[in-house]
Motif scaffolding. Structure first.
Motif, short mmCIF file in Angstrom:
data_model
loop_
_atom_site.label_atom_id
_atom_site.label_comp_id
_atom_site.label_asym_id
_atom_site.label_seq_id
_atom_site.Cartn_x
_atom_site.Cartn_y
_atom_site.Cartn_z
N ALA A 1 8.79 2.93 7.23
CA ALA A 1 9.16 4.26 6.74
C ALA A 1 10.65 4.31 6.44
O ALA A 1 11.45 3.59 7.05
CB ALA A 1 8.79 5.32 7.77
N PRO B 1 -3.08 -5.93 7.72
CA PRO B 1 -1.69 -5.51 7.95
C PRO B 1 -0.76 -6.69 8.20
O PRO B 1 -1.10 -7.61 8.95
CB PRO B 1 -1.81 -4.63 9.21
CG PRO B 1 -3.21 -4.15 9.20
CD PRO B 1 -4.03 -5.27 8.63
N ILE C 1 1.47 4.53 0.84
CA ILE C 1 0.97 5.65 1.65
C ILE C 1 1.48 6.97 1.07
O ILE C 1 0.72 7.92 0.88
CB ILE C 1 1.40 5.48 3.11
CG1 ILE C 1 0.79 4.20 3.70
CG2 ILE C 1 0.98 6.70 3.94
CD1 ILE C 1 1.24 3.89 5.10
N THR D 1 8.23 -3.99 9.44
CA THR D 1 6.92 -3.38 9.56
C THR D 1 6.45 -3.39 11.01
O THR D 1 6.76 -4.30 11.78
CB THR D 1 5.88 -4.11 8.70
OG1 THR D 1 5.80 -5.48 9.09
CG2 THR D 1 6.25 -4.04 7.23
N ASN E 1 0.86 -1.18 0.00
CA ASN E 1 0.00 0.00 0.00
C ASN E 1 0.89 1.23 0.00
O ASN E 1 1.67 1.44 0.93
CB ASN E 1 -0.91 -0.01 1.24
CG ASN E 1 -1.82 1.19 1.29
OD1 ASN E 1 -2.10 1.83 0.28
ND2 ASN E 1 -2.28 1.52 2.49
N GLU F 1 6.57 6.50 3.22
CA GLU F 1 5.87 5.50 4.02
C GLU F 1 5.14 4.50 3.12
O GLU F 1 4.57 4.87 2.09
CB GLU F 1 4.85 6.17 4.94
CG GLU F 1 5.48 7.02 6.04
CD GLU F 1 4.43 7.60 6.98
OE1 GLU F 1 4.25 7.04 8.07
OE2 GLU F 1 3.79 8.60 6.59
N TRP F 2 5.19 3.24 3.53
CA TRP F 2 4.46 2.16 2.87
C TRP F 2 3.74 1.34 3.93
O TRP F 2 4.00 1.45 5.12
CB TRP F 2 5.41 1.22 2.12
CG TRP F 2 6.27 1.81 1.06
CD1 TRP F 2 5.92 2.11 -0.22
CD2 TRP F 2 7.66 2.14 1.16
NE1 TRP F 2 6.99 2.61 -0.91
CE2 TRP F 2 8.08 2.63 -0.08
CE3 TRP F 2 8.60 2.04 2.20
CZ2 TRP F 2 9.39 3.05 -0.34
CZ3 TRP F 2 9.89 2.46 1.96
CH2 TRP F 2 10.28 2.96 0.70
N GLN F 3 2.85 0.48 3.45
CA GLN F 3 2.20 -0.50 4.33
C GLN F 3 2.15 -1.82 3.58
O GLN F 3 1.75 -1.88 2.41
CB GLN F 3 0.79 -0.05 4.69
CG GLN F 3 0.07 -1.02 5.64
CD GLN F 3 -1.38 -0.63 5.88
OE1 GLN F 3 -2.04 -0.11 4.98
NE2 GLN F 3 -1.87 -0.86 7.08
N LYS G 1 3.15 -1.07 8.73
CA LYS G 1 3.77 0.10 8.10
C LYS G 1 5.28 0.12 8.28
O LYS G 1 5.81 -0.39 9.27
CB LYS G 1 3.16 1.38 8.68
CG LYS G 1 1.68 1.54 8.38
CD LYS G 1 1.14 2.84 8.96
CE LYS G 1 -0.35 3.02 8.65
NZ LYS G 1 -0.88 4.28 9.22
#
Length: 265
Positions: free
Chosen positions: A225, A192, A170, A218, A168, A183-185, A223
Motif C-alpha cells: 500500500a 501471492p 486492488i 509486499t 493485481n 493498494e496493489w497485490q 499486498k
C-alpha cells in the motif's frame, strides 16, 4: 545452434538490462472524449522518466476494455525513446504492456566454456550437446505497464491471468488521488508473492537534491500500500527472485514496472 550464445555475450546482455529501468509513459491516463488517441513513450533509464535509451516497440501491446490484445497502429524507435500511437475506440480501461510472457534459457558448460540455449528444461534436454555439465535453467520475465481509462472504468483488461509475475490492481488506477491509500497485490503464477521489494519514485527527481525514493515490501498476502501526499506521476519497480525448482526451470527472476498518475484531491 542459432539460439546458442557464449557466457560473455550473455553477461553483456544482462548488464545492459540491469543498468536501466524499463518504463512506459502514456500521454494521458484518464480521457473523456470519443474515438480519442493515445501516445506512449517507451524508454529505459537510470532516472525516473528521463528518457535515456530507446527500446524496441515490437513487444508493446494494448489490452482493450473487452480483453482483446492489439499491437499499436504506428510506432517509432528513437535513440533516447520510442513512441507509439493508437486510437481508443472503446469506453473503459486499457492496459499498456511492454514485454511479454516468461522466457526460458538453459546455461551449461562444454570444455570449460559457458553457453546457453533459449529453452526450458524439457526442450533443452533434447538440444544439449554431449558432455554438457553445470546445466541450469532459468525463467525470466520483464514488463512495463501503464493503465489508461476512457470515460467509465472497468476491470477486464486488468484481471490477472495466473501466469508469470503480475500486478493485481486492488485500487482501480482511475481512482488514484493524493491523500488516499492505493493498494496493489503482486502475484507469481496466480499465487501471492510475499516479501517482494518494491521501489517507488516520482517524476522530476532530476530537479531535486534528493531523489526521495521509497522502498516498500509486499506482506504475506503479496499486498502493498502507498498513500501519496502529492499529485503527479509515479513509478513502481518490483523484482522477484526464486530458487524454487519446477519442471521447466531451476530458478526464476522477473521484473515489473508500473507508471501511474495520482490526481489532485
Amino acid at each position: 545452434m542459432k539460439n546458442l550464445l557464449t557466457a560473455a555475450m550473455l553477461a553483456l546482455f544482462s548488464q545492459a538490462s540491469l543498468a536501466h529501468t524499463l518504463w512506459v509513459m502514456p500521454s494521458h491516463f484518464v480521457l473523456s472524449g470519443e474515438d480519442t488517441w493515445i501516445s506512449v513513450d517507451v524508454s529505459a533509464a537510470n532516472m525516473t522518466f528521463v528518457a535515456d535509451k530507446g527500446v524496441s516497440p515490437d513487444n508493446l501491446s494494448l489490452v482493450f476494455p473487452d480483453g482483446s490484445r492489439h499491437k499499436f497502429s504506428q510506432s517509432y524507435q528513437g535513440k533516447r525513446k520510442s513512441q507509439a500511437d493508437h486510437q481508443l475506440v472503446q469506453e473503459g480501461t486499457y492496459l499498456i504492456e511492454n514485454g511479454g510472457p516468461a522466457r526460458y534459457f538453459t546455461m551449461f558448460e562444454v570444455n570449460g566454456e559457458r553457453k546457453r540455449i533459449m529453452a526450458d528444461k524439457r526442450a533443452a534436454a533434447k538440444e544439449l550437446p554431449a558432455g554438457a555439465t553445470k546445466v541450469t535453467t532459468s525463467r525470466g520475465q520483464s514488463k512495463a505497464l501503464a493503465v489508461v481509462t476512457v470515460k467509465a472504468p472497468n476491470r477486464t483488461a486488468l484481471d490477472p491471468k495466473g501466469d508469470g509475475f503480475e500486478l493485481n490492481f486492488i485500487t482501480h488506477p482511475a481512482d488514484y488521488v493524493a491523500e488516499d491509500k492505493i493498494e496493489w497485490q503482486l502475484l507469481m503464477d496466480g499465487k501471492p508473492a510475499a516479501g517482494v521489494k518494491v521501489e517507488l519514485s516520482q517524476q522530476d527527481e532530476l530537479y531535486r537534491n534528493a531523489a526521495g525514493r521509497q522502498m516498500l515490501e509486499t506482506d504475506a498476502a503479496g499486498k502493498l500500500a502507498f498513500t501519496p501526499t502529492q499529485a503527479g506521476r509515479y513509478l513502481i519497480e518490483a523484482s522477484y527472485q526464486s530458487a524454487e525448482k519446477t519442471e521447466l526451470a531451476d530458478q526464476s527472476r522477473a521484473t515489473l514496472t508500473l507508471t501511474f498518475e495520482v490526481g489532485l484531491p
